[in-house]
Scaffold this motif. Structure first.
Motif, mmCIF file in Angstrom:
data_model
loop_
_atom_site.group_PDB
_atom_site.id
_atom_site.type_symbol
_atom_site.label_atom_id
_atom_site.label_comp_id
_atom_site.label_asym_id
_atom_site.label_seq_id
_atom_site.Cartn_x
_atom_site.Cartn_y
_atom_site.Cartn_z
ATOM 1 N N ALA A 6 0.871 -1.173 0.000
ATOM 2 C CA ALA A 6 0.000 0.000 0.000
ATOM 3 C C ALA A 6 0.906 1.220 0.000
ATOM 4 C CB ALA A 6 -0.902 -0.001 1.224
ATOM 5 N N ILE A 7 0.997 1.875 -1.136
ATOM 6 C CA ILE A 7 1.779 3.104 -1.255
ATOM 7 C C ILE A 7 0.840 4.245 -0.897
ATOM 8 C CG2 ILE A 7 3.143 4.559 -2.796
ATOM 9 C CD1 ILE A 7 3.594 1.872 -4.430
ATOM 10 N N LEU A 8 1.244 5.022 0.094
ATOM 11 C CA LEU A 8 0.381 6.077 0.640
ATOM 12 C C LEU A 8 0.982 7.434 0.296
ATOM 13 C CD1 LEU A 8 -0.242 4.369 4.080
ATOM 14 C CD2 LEU A 8 -1.777 4.404 2.110
ATOM 15 N N HIS A 9 0.508 8.010 -0.804
ATOM 16 C CA HIS A 9 1.003 9.300 -1.278
ATOM 17 C C HIS A 9 0.448 10.430 -0.411
ATOM 18 C CE1 HIS A 9 2.437 7.409 -5.000
ATOM 19 N NE2 HIS A 9 1.296 6.746 -4.994
ATOM 20 N N GLY A 47 5.221 10.558 1.543
ATOM 21 C CA GLY A 47 4.242 9.569 1.961
ATOM 22 C C GLY A 47 4.915 8.407 2.645
ATOM 23 N N GLY A 48 4.380 7.219 2.443
ATOM 24 C CA GLY A 48 4.943 6.036 3.069
ATOM 25 C C GLY A 48 4.376 4.785 2.439
ATOM 26 N N MET A 49 4.727 3.640 3.050
ATOM 27 C CA MET A 49 4.280 2.366 2.499
ATOM 28 C C MET A 49 4.009 1.397 3.642
ATOM 29 S SD MET A 49 6.004 -0.037 -0.445
ATOM 30 C CE MET A 49 7.531 -0.318 0.418
ATOM 31 N N VAL A 50 2.970 0.602 3.464
ATOM 32 C CA VAL A 50 2.652 -0.498 4.362
ATOM 33 C C VAL A 50 2.566 -1.745 3.499
ATOM 34 C CG1 VAL A 50 0.975 -1.465 5.977
ATOM 35 C CG2 VAL A 50 1.307 1.016 5.870
ATOM 36 N N LEU A 57 -6.379 -9.625 -2.768
ATOM 37 C CA LEU A 57 -6.298 -8.193 -3.008
ATOM 38 C C LEU A 57 -7.475 -7.484 -2.343
ATOM 39 C CD1 LEU A 57 -4.899 -5.786 -4.401
ATOM 40 C CD2 LEU A 57 -6.288 -6.293 -6.430
ATOM 41 N N GLU A 58 -8.624 -8.123 -2.365
ATOM 42 C CA GLU A 58 -9.808 -7.527 -1.747
ATOM 43 C C GLU A 58 -9.611 -7.346 -0.241
ATOM 44 O OE1 GLU A 58 -9.927 -10.154 -3.941
ATOM 45 O OE2 GLU A 58 -10.610 -8.913 -5.618
ATOM 46 N N GLU A 59 -9.072 -8.368 0.426
ATOM 47 C CA GLU A 59 -8.823 -8.263 1.863
ATOM 48 C C GLU A 59 -7.800 -7.165 2.153
ATOM 49 O OE1 GLU A 59 -7.098 -10.712 5.727
ATOM 50 O OE2 GLU A 59 -7.089 -11.704 3.770
ATOM 51 N N ALA A 60 -6.726 -7.135 1.380
ATOM 52 C CA ALA A 60 -5.712 -6.100 1.568
ATOM 53 C C ALA A 60 -6.312 -4.719 1.345
ATOM 54 C CB ALA A 60 -4.537 -6.332 0.620
ATOM 55 N N GLY A 61 -7.178 -4.584 0.355
ATOM 56 C CA GLY A 61 -7.835 -3.313 0.087
ATOM 57 C C GLY A 61 -8.701 -2.869 1.248
ATOM 58 N N GLU A 62 -9.417 -3.818 1.840
ATOM 59 C CA GLU A 62 -10.252 -3.481 2.999
ATOM 60 C C GLU A 62 -9.396 -2.990 4.160
ATOM 61 O OE1 GLU A 62 -12.613 -6.952 3.816
ATOM 62 O OE2 GLU A 62 -13.658 -6.807 1.887
ATOM 63 N N VAL A 74 -5.794 12.066 4.263
ATOM 64 C CA VAL A 74 -4.417 12.525 4.496
ATOM 65 C C VAL A 74 -3.486 11.962 3.433
ATOM 66 C CG1 VAL A 74 -2.489 12.512 6.142
ATOM 67 C CG2 VAL A 74 -4.841 12.647 6.981
ATOM 68 N N ARG A 75 -3.745 10.723 3.044
ATOM 69 C CA ARG A 75 -2.922 10.044 2.043
ATOM 70 C C ARG A 75 -3.808 9.425 0.971
ATOM 71 N NH1 ARG A 75 2.121 8.368 4.748
ATOM 72 N NH2 ARG A 75 2.557 10.077 6.180
ATOM 73 N N LEU A 76 -3.277 9.352 -0.242
ATOM 74 C CA LEU A 76 -3.947 8.691 -1.361
ATOM 75 C C LEU A 76 -3.377 7.289 -1.485
ATOM 76 C CD1 LEU A 76 -3.882 11.593 -3.968
ATOM 77 C CD2 LEU A 76 -5.745 10.954 -2.402
ATOM 78 N N LEU A 77 -4.244 6.301 -1.585
ATOM 79 C CA LEU A 77 -3.858 4.899 -1.600
ATOM 80 C C LEU A 77 -3.600 4.395 -3.014
ATOM 81 C CD1 LEU A 77 -3.611 2.085 -0.239
ATOM 82 C CD2 LEU A 77 -6.113 1.910 -0.482
ATOM 83 N N GLU A 78 -2.497 3.700 -3.165
ATOM 84 C CA GLU A 78 -2.164 2.952 -4.380
ATOM 85 C C GLU A 78 -1.783 1.553 -3.908
ATOM 86 O OE1 GLU A 78 1.309 2.912 -7.820
ATOM 87 O OE2 GLU A 78 0.987 4.741 -6.667
#
Length: 87
Positions: A6-9, A47-50, A57-62, A74-78
């Motif tokens: 999860a890249i958090l811009h 930003g940062g990354m988790v 992918l669905e579980e990770a997205g949730e 605060v952050r945009l998710l990629e």
């Protein structure tokens, strides 16, 4: 179990400090559940990354979408599945 990055811009630097304690508490809870492989900010402040461990992918997205930084804008998710290379 797979890995998802999860890249958090950074979207709102002013809100970043306000919601930081909430984000850290959320990630700590997920770490205790064995859902976090790694996490941290980018050195340039962008930003940062988790890296989540999830069954899909669905579980990770949730999981990623419940991050207070994402929920509060605060952050945009990629989000991408991440294939860790073994050397």
């Amino acid at each position: 179990m797979a890995y998802y990055a999860a890249i958090l811009h950074m979207a709102d630097a002013e809100k970043n400090l306000t919601f930081r304690p909430h984000q850290l508490a959320y990630l700590e809870e997920l770490e205790q559940q064995g859902k976090i492989f790694a996490k941290g900010p980018f050195a340039d402040g962008s930003g940062g990354m988790v890296i989540y461990m999830a069954d899909s992918l669905e579980e990770a997205g949730e999981l990623a979408e419940q991050d207070p930084y994402v929920k509060e804008g605060v952050r945009l998710l990629e989000l991408h599945e991440w294939k860790m290379a073994r050397v």
